[in-house]
Write an enzyme that holds these catalytic residues in place. Structure first.
Site, PDB file in Angstrom:
ATOM      1  N   HIS A  70       0.897  -1.490   0.003  1.00  0.00           N
ATOM      2  CA  HIS A  70      -0.031  -0.083   0.080  1.00  0.00           C
ATOM      3  C   HIS A  70       0.894   1.335   0.023  1.00  0.00           C
ATOM      4  CE1 HIS A  70      -3.436  -2.455   1.361  1.00  0.00           C
ATOM      5  NE2 HIS A  70      -2.569  -3.136   2.096  1.00  0.00           N
TER       6      HIS A  70
HETATM    7  O1  RIB Z   1      -4.262  -0.166   5.175  1.00  0.00           O
HETATM    8  C1  RIB Z   1      -2.807  -0.335   4.799  1.00  0.00           C
HETATM    9  C2  RIB Z   1      -1.987   0.602   5.716  1.00  0.00           C
HETATM   10  O2  RIB Z   1      -2.177  -0.023   7.059  1.00  0.00           O
HETATM   11  C3  RIB Z   1      -0.478   0.652   5.514  1.00  0.00           C
HETATM   12  O3  RIB Z   1       0.133   2.034   5.680  1.00  0.00           O
HETATM   13  C4  RIB Z   1      -0.004  -0.379   6.163  1.00  0.00           C
HETATM   14  O4  RIB Z   1       1.340   0.027   6.657  1.00  0.00           O
HETATM   15  C5  RIB Z   1      -0.739  -0.231   7.561  1.00  0.00           C
HETATM   16  O5  RIB Z   1      -0.396   0.846   8.247  1.00  0.00           O
END
Ligand code: RIB
Ligand code: CA
Length: 318
Positions: A243
């Site tokens: 992500h």
């Molecule tokens: O939903 C994904 C996010 O949540 C990303 O930033 C991952 O590192 C977690 O923090």
């Protein structure tokens, strides 16, 4: 550093995908990583902070200052961390060498505000953990927040539901009040949510490419292993959704993602949809608080960008 490199700050809760995002920034001549601020999230603040220091040291960049920020959400304690995804240390059970660098003694919000007020060039801020520090900056140093050229947020979801509950994405769910404050500001903001991150899967072939490029790549691949194992078990997929690396790709190359200006509100109630981002896709918004919501992505191109940049970094650092 390229003369035209744009100043960049990353606010982060490392976190496996955070680690890749930080390495991606260090691998990219378009940006100059001036500061890393840490926040609670995947694991507790002391751990996210130590992890940030160690990741920078891994890439030979312990010169980049790290300042610790909020240890908790603004109003209600965050119900649970994500150790089951990121490992108890937050880096997939991998123990990176400790950094020789000392932590910047300033609180994150002070370090960020001072950098913004002193910078003669427009500063991009990428927030890839819960947005608690960004909300505190807006409330404590509004004059500094106004100097943010572009705020790139990893979090939320327009139409893909949640990943930590049926409704909520982890970063927003961790501090919905902070998210509401940040999304209600007039800072130019890009929202990189699950709609574009979930389809963007880093597969084993890509991981193998940067793993073979040098020790930094091999270490990054080892950090990813727990994430990969979790993806196989939880989703049956032979790849990982990184992500935060996609959010940093948008910060590094503006326009990577297709965005539409939308009105976005956050459910800060106590019910089952707490932390949901309600994106009004009925219309393009011209409200000053509208957000550029990422709605389209060339996932293959984004993965190739990440892999090639990480491989290049691994070759350079050795
Ligand atoms: O939903 C994904 C996010 O949540 C990303 O930033 C991952 O590192 C977690 O923090
Ligand atoms: Ca994160």
């Amino acid at each position: 550093m390229a003369a035209s490199a744009r100043p960049l700050v990353i606010d982060t809760d490392p976190g496996i995908d955070d680690a890749l995002a930080i390495l991606l920034a260090l691998a990219s001549p378009e940006v100059d990583l001036r500061l890393v601020t840490t926040v609670h999230g995947n694991v507790e603040l002391p751990q996210t902070t130590d992890n940030a220091l160690r990741v920078l040291h891994l890439a030979g960049r312990s010169d980049v200052p790290v300042a610790a920020g909020a240890a908790e959400s603004l109003v209600f304690p965050q119900p649970e961390r994500a150790g089951h995804v990121h490992g108890v240390t937050g880096l997939g059970g991998v123990q990176l060498p400790p950094s020789p660098a000392a932590l910047d003694p300033r609180p994150a919000v002070v370090a960020l505000a001072e950098l913004l007020m002193a910078s003669e060039e427009p500063v991009t801020v990428a927030a890839i953990g819960p947005w608690t520090n960004v909300a505190l900056l807006l409330a404590t140093y509004p004059e500094a927040a106004e100097r943010i050229d572009r705020l790139v947020l990893m979090g939320g979801s327009a139409g893909r539901g949640g990943n930590v509950t049926a409704a909520a994405e982890f970063n927003v769910w961790s501090d919905p009040e902070a998210a509401a404050r940040v999304l209600g500001s007039t800072v130019p903001t890009v929202l990189v949510g699950l709609d574009v991150t979930l389809p963007t899967v880093l597969g084993e072939e890509g991981i193998a490419r940067f793993a073979a490029a040098g020790p930094v790549g091999a270490t990054a691949a080892s950090v990813l292993q727990q994430y990969l194992d979790h993806a196989r078990t939880a989703y049956g997929t032979p790849g990982v959704v990184v992500h935060d690396a996609l959010a940093l790709t948008e910060a590094i190359v503006p326009g990577t993602l297709g965005t539409v200006r939308r009105d976005v509100v956050v459910d800060t109630g106590g019910g089952p949809s707490r932390g949901q981002t309600l994106v009004d896709r009925r219309a393009v918004s011209d409200a000053p608080t509208a957000v550029d919501v990422a709605e389209t992505v060339d996932s293959a191109a984004a993965v190739e960008f990440l892999v090639s940049r990480l491989a290049g970094l691994a070759e350079r650092v050795g």
